[in-house]
Design an enzyme around this catalytic site. Structure first.
Site, PDB file in Angstrom:
ATOM      1  N   ASP A  33       0.862  -1.183   0.000  1.00 10.81           N
ATOM      2  CA  ASP A  33       0.000   0.000   0.000  1.00 10.81           C
ATOM      3  C   ASP A  33       0.896   1.229   0.000  1.00 10.81           C
ATOM      4  O   ASP A  33       1.847   1.324   0.781  1.00 10.81           O
ATOM      5  CB  ASP A  33      -0.897  -0.004   1.245  1.00 10.81           C
ATOM      6  N   ILE A  34       0.590   2.173  -0.872  1.00  6.59           N
ATOM      7  CA  ILE A  34       1.414   3.377  -1.001  1.00  6.59           C
ATOM      8  C   ILE A  34       1.442   4.191   0.293  1.00  6.59           C
ATOM      9  O   ILE A  34       2.422   4.857   0.583  1.00  6.59           O
ATOM     10  CB  ILE A  34       0.954   4.227  -2.204  1.00  6.59           C
ATOM     11  N   ASN A  89     -13.139  -2.235   3.911  1.00  3.21           N
ATOM     12  CA  ASN A  89     -14.174  -1.208   4.009  1.00  3.21           C
ATOM     13  C   ASN A  89     -15.105  -1.329   2.803  1.00  3.21           C
ATOM     14  O   ASN A  89     -14.635  -1.462   1.683  1.00  3.21           O
ATOM     15  CB  ASN A  89     -13.537   0.186   4.024  1.00  3.21           C
ATOM     16  N   GLN A  96     -14.660   3.344   2.499  1.00  3.70           N
ATOM     17  CA  GLN A  96     -14.079   2.796   1.271  1.00  3.70           C
ATOM     18  C   GLN A  96     -13.731   3.965   0.364  1.00  3.70           C
ATOM     19  O   GLN A  96     -14.583   4.799   0.051  1.00  3.70           O
ATOM     20  CB  GLN A  96     -15.049   1.843   0.564  1.00  3.70           C
ATOM     21  N   HIS A 102     -10.782  -4.603  -1.884  1.00  7.05           N
ATOM     22  CA  HIS A 102      -9.403  -4.777  -1.437  1.00  7.05           C
ATOM     23  C   HIS A 102      -9.379  -5.072   0.054  1.00  7.05           C
ATOM     24  O   HIS A 102     -10.182  -4.566   0.820  1.00  7.05           O
ATOM     25  CB  HIS A 102      -8.530  -3.572  -1.785  1.00  7.05           C
ATOM     26  N   HIS A 104      -6.974  -4.971   3.322  1.00  9.17           N
ATOM     27  CA  HIS A 104      -5.764  -4.401   3.903  1.00  9.17           C
ATOM     28  C   HIS A 104      -5.156  -5.383   4.898  1.00  9.17           C
ATOM     29  O   HIS A 104      -5.859  -5.926   5.749  1.00  9.17           O
ATOM     30  CB  HIS A 104      -6.084  -3.128   4.690  1.00  9.17           C
TER      31      HIS A 104
END
Length: 142
Positions: A33-34, A89, A96, A102, A104
Site C-alpha cells: 500500500d502506497i 471497508n 471505502q 481490497h 488491507h
C-alpha cells in the site's frame, strides 16, 4: 476479465500504474500500500473489477482467502509485528475510498503505531433474546 477504466486498482492490474507487487496469479494481486500506515501494509485485490464485498464473486473470494494466510505469514516472518489487522471497508460510510474490493493487511507494532481501530461495547443494550432475533433475521437471507 472485466476492468473499470477509471479504477486505480484496475490500472495497476493492467500495469498502467506502477506498484510494488508482492504476489500475483491469474485471480489476485497483492502489493505494498502506497500509504504504508505501518511498515508492511499490503493490499490484496481481485484482478477482475469487483466493487465491494457485496459484488465479490464467491469463487474469487475463495481464492483470495486461500492466499490471505500465505500473505499474512510472509508479513509475520519478515517484520515480526506484534499483531495484524485485516481490514475491508465497503461503501463510503465505511470509509471505502477505492471502489474495487481490497483487503488491507496492516501489521501492528504496539498501541501507538499510528493505526487506530476501535469497537464500542454495546453488549448492555442487547439481551440474549435480542441477539437471537438479529441472528434469526439474518439467517433468512442466507
Amino acid at each position: 476479465m472485466s476492468h473499470d477504466e477509471n479504477c486505480i486498482f484496475c490500472k495497476i492490474v493492467k500495469e498502467e500504474i506502477p506498484a510494488s507487487v508482492i504476489y500475483e496469479d491469474d485471480v489476485v494481486m497483492a502489493f505494498a500500500d502506497i500509504s504504508q500506515t505501518t511498515k508492511g501494509h499490503t493490499l490484496l485485490i481481485p484482478k477482475e473489477h469487483q466493487e465491494d464485498i457485496y459484488h465479490l464473486k464467491e469463487e474469487t473470494a475463495s481464492h483470495l482467502f486461500r492466499i490471505a494466510p500465505k500473505l499474512a505469514n510472509a508479513i509475520k516472518e519478515e517484520f515480526q509485528p506484534d499483531g495484524l489487522n485485516l481490514v475491508n471497508n465497503n461503501g463510503k460510510a465505511a470509509s471505502q475510498a477505492v471502489f474495487h474490493y481490497h483487503l488491507h493487511f496492516i501489521p501492528r507494532y504496539g498501541s501507538d503505531d499510528g493505526f487506530k481501530h476501535t469497537f464500542k461495547d454495546n453488549s448492555s443494550d442487547y439481551s440474549g433474546e435480542a441477539l437471537q432475533q438479529i441472528a434469526d433475521r439474518l439467517k433468512k437471507h442466507l
